[in-house]
Design a protein around this motif. Sequence first.
Motif, mmCIF file in Angstrom:
data_model
loop_
_atom_site.group_PDB
_atom_site.id
_atom_site.type_symbol
_atom_site.label_atom_id
_atom_site.label_comp_id
_atom_site.label_asym_id
_atom_site.label_seq_id
_atom_site.Cartn_x
_atom_site.Cartn_y
_atom_site.Cartn_z
ATOM 1 N N VAL A 35 0.857 -1.179 0.000
ATOM 2 C CA VAL A 35 0.000 0.000 0.000
ATOM 3 C C VAL A 35 0.899 1.236 0.000
ATOM 4 N N LEU A 36 0.793 2.012 -1.064
ATOM 5 C CA LEU A 36 1.556 3.253 -1.144
ATOM 6 C C LEU A 36 0.582 4.411 -0.973
ATOM 7 N N LEU A 214 -3.050 4.559 -2.570
ATOM 8 C CA LEU A 214 -4.086 5.187 -1.750
ATOM 9 C C LEU A 214 -3.850 6.689 -1.704
ATOM 10 N N ILE A 215 -4.707 7.415 -2.378
ATOM 11 C CA ILE A 215 -4.527 8.859 -2.446
ATOM 12 C C ILE A 215 -5.357 9.501 -1.366
ATOM 13 N N THR A 216 -4.750 10.332 -0.561
ATOM 14 C CA THR A 216 -5.474 10.902 0.565
ATOM 15 C C THR A 216 -4.842 12.215 0.996
ATOM 16 N N HIS A 217 -5.635 13.040 1.684
ATOM 17 C CA HIS A 217 -5.053 14.243 2.263
ATOM 18 C C HIS A 217 -4.829 14.008 3.745
ATOM 19 N N VAL A 229 4.946 5.968 1.871
ATOM 20 C CA VAL A 229 4.241 7.216 1.605
ATOM 21 C C VAL A 229 4.993 8.030 0.580
ATOM 22 N N MET A 230 4.232 8.706 -0.247
ATOM 23 C CA MET A 230 4.825 9.660 -1.170
ATOM 24 C C MET A 230 4.161 11.000 -0.879
ATOM 25 N N VAL A 231 4.951 12.010 -0.571
ATOM 26 C CA VAL A 231 4.409 13.326 -0.261
ATOM 27 C C VAL A 231 4.563 14.196 -1.496
#
Lengths: 335, 295, 262
Positions: A35-36, A214-217, A229-231
């Motif tokens: 999960v990224l 997983l795209i999230t704020h 995580v990718m910021v």
Amino acid sequence: MPLLDVQGLTTRFAMRGETVHAVEDVSFVLEEGEVLGVVGESGSGKSVMASSLLRLLPMPPAQIAAGQALLQTESGPLDLLQLSEREIRRVRGREIGMIFQDPMTSLNPYLRLSTQLTEGLRRHYGLSKRAAIEQAIEALERVGISDAAKRIHSHPHEFSGGMRQRVMIAMMLLLQPRLLIADEPTTALDVTVQRQILDQLGALCRDARTAVLLITHDLGVVAQRCHRVMVMYAGQVMEIGPSQVICEAPRHPYTQALLRARPSASLRGQPLYALPGNPPDLREPPVGDPLLLRPGVTGGDRWRTERPPLEQVGAGHWVRASEAVLPAWEEVRDA
Amino acid sequence: MPEQVPPTEKLPPPGRSYWGDAWSRLARNRLALISLWVLVGITLFCVVGPWLRGYGFNDQDYARVFADPSGAFPFGTDDLGRDQMVRIMVGGRVSLGIGLTATAVTLIIGVLYGAVAGYAGGRLGALMMRLVDVLYAMPFTIFVIMLLTFFGRNMWLLFVAIGAVEWLTMARMVYGQVRSLKERDFVLAARMLGQPWYRIVWRHLLPNVLGVIVVYATLTVPSVILLESFLSFLGLGVQAPRPSWGSLIKFGADQMTTSPHLLIIPALFFSVTLFCLNFLGDGLRDALDPQSRRD
Amino acid sequence: MPDPRLRIEDLRVTFPARAGRAPVEALKGVSVEAYPGEVLGIVGESGSGKSTLARSVLHLQAIDGGRIWLDDTEWSTLVPAALRRQRHAVQMVFQDPHASLNPRLTIRETLAEALRCRPQRPRGKAARQEIEGWLDRVGLPKDAAQRYPHEFSGGQRQRIAIARALIPQPQVVVADEPVSALDVSIQAQILNLLESLRQELDLTFVFITHDLELVGYWADRVAVMRRGEVVEQGDAEAVLQRPQHAYTQELLASAADKRVRY
């Protein structure tokens, strides 16, 4: 070989003679069952990045200016960005599943769930109608929809938002895509429901070895639910690495600012760290370190006119070079 | 604790207002813009033309009946030797005039009725809209025909009759829009600030429905012209010898085999006008549609 | 303890039956109170009745039972004339900054409307200065006044909405999820702004949210709502650390699931 290998993805929008540089040179890999999390504020390019991979952007105005995205499939690697419209349609749904913030974007309001859930099974796996429905009922039960045998014959509007999102996950359970792109899947839901949905997503990726983007704020979702995580900020990757490392010891000043801005009971009575200003206007993309455009940020002259490179700082942990100095807490408070 | 003042933000240079923005979008729509200019041209032709032409629309001359188009009579003449060009101009005045007047009637009644019913909501609003439903259910073509047969063919009656048909749709549309708008936060905020209902309707609701109203109005004009033509075609429209495009087309249709230009030319004016109004309406919808606005 | 500024007693709201649906009891006898200068957090998920509660306090929703008191005034039964005179005392900040400003009015026009709500409203030059003063106070430049809402970002619009709510000089501000539509760093800006204004103007906030972290950060006292009832209320720290009701515990567990240690 990674399941998904994205290199140098660059997406632009040409609007009224102006070019919006929405995604600039984004590269990452995603392994099976991983999960990224992709975090960023609005305008960071995270959703455009995902839609570029799915090729869901209207072109024009959108234009994928550069990059490649290799997805491993049974018939060998496919470059998602080069596929024809027909080929990508076959890949979506079979190899790549999608879940959006509003499940109604993917559910047809006029069709019963039984039809929508079994359509893919029958087409991709050639199951009989009865067998497909049986599997669909089982999937609905697994995502916690009670009375599934009866409710499978209802229409989407008869379900609440949380229930619809479960239906979407059931659909993913049935299709077992290699890659799942989930764009803010829990943002519109209540916290208790959010938790259940995320649990189910996690189970899906554990059991079916599905890789999830997983795209999230929501940094909280990232900290607890993602392996890596990718910021993103201003269309660029600022930092990418193991989520525990990044949430506990972020290296890039932007990630630090993001984490420090989160309200929590332990900060009671103190002002929050609020980075002044707004993200940059991507019609004029920042040439150097995009953080330098925020008011109050000092230093960082080394990267004023040149885009800073990503540097490796630890195992699987990459950070975009930055010498930006965030304004001190007092300055942000009293400025 | 020191007083905290948030850092002042810098803003980009002032952008355009909503209407400026919409106008620039319309200006980029070539089809709508050409349509607008063609309409202006046709209107000028019809309004100013008769004064310059030198013939009256009812000046008869039996020496030149059914003349083919020529230098002196570019559009030919009719069965009484009347100049067809001036008749098309005057007919245009009538058709466009009816189109605009009846649309104005539609606008005033429909918008007010719909807005009040929508804002009132509840039982009153529902009752008002039921009335509209009842009127909708009446066969209006027959109603108009009866009205005109009983009360004679009076041009004003024609305006009223057509307006009475058309306002219903406008009222329904405005009603629906206002009902969804009035639950929006900015309307709640105005109520919370104690604004009286008429101010809320006038300042907060109508300006936000205006885009849809403008678009619908441009689409009403052709449908009204069409309705008048239809009535003229049945012989119930504007009183002879005064022409309208509809009556000219009807007359031309009768002479189709011998003098086709008597049909073709007025029909051309008529259909070009309708096309242009529709293109302009479409262009306006795209220009004013808040969905396509970059937010 | 001082007398409460806002006291809600046994508030009941029922939405009438609609085509084939039974009537919905949105509020089944809710009693909460907010003391002067405090932040009362109202926590709940969708359908808990928290927004109906807010709308009732603002006279945007008719109530079917119970009372609302503002200091010594019985707020819920004010006749229209009295309400017009006192309406300024309770104001609201909405959740969605994109929906809360009229897109056809300039910021000056929107704020001028709020100024009209004051008992003694300034006119002419004084009104102009007041509006510009408020823009400055919420961190926007003066030339924001002649612009339209679509020229602003979400955070900037929320600042304008805050100015609109505070210009009438209210005593109680109802903030319905004021930061949940905003990005994290903008959330922090807006929360800092609200807190500094609270201190400066001694405002009482009714802070409606679904986010327990936010309540833990900002609220002094908290009421947890579920299905039209308050299931638990008390001092915020106490409720969050030692929740008594099972539902509060469930909410806390879901929130803990998203905590970041940094």
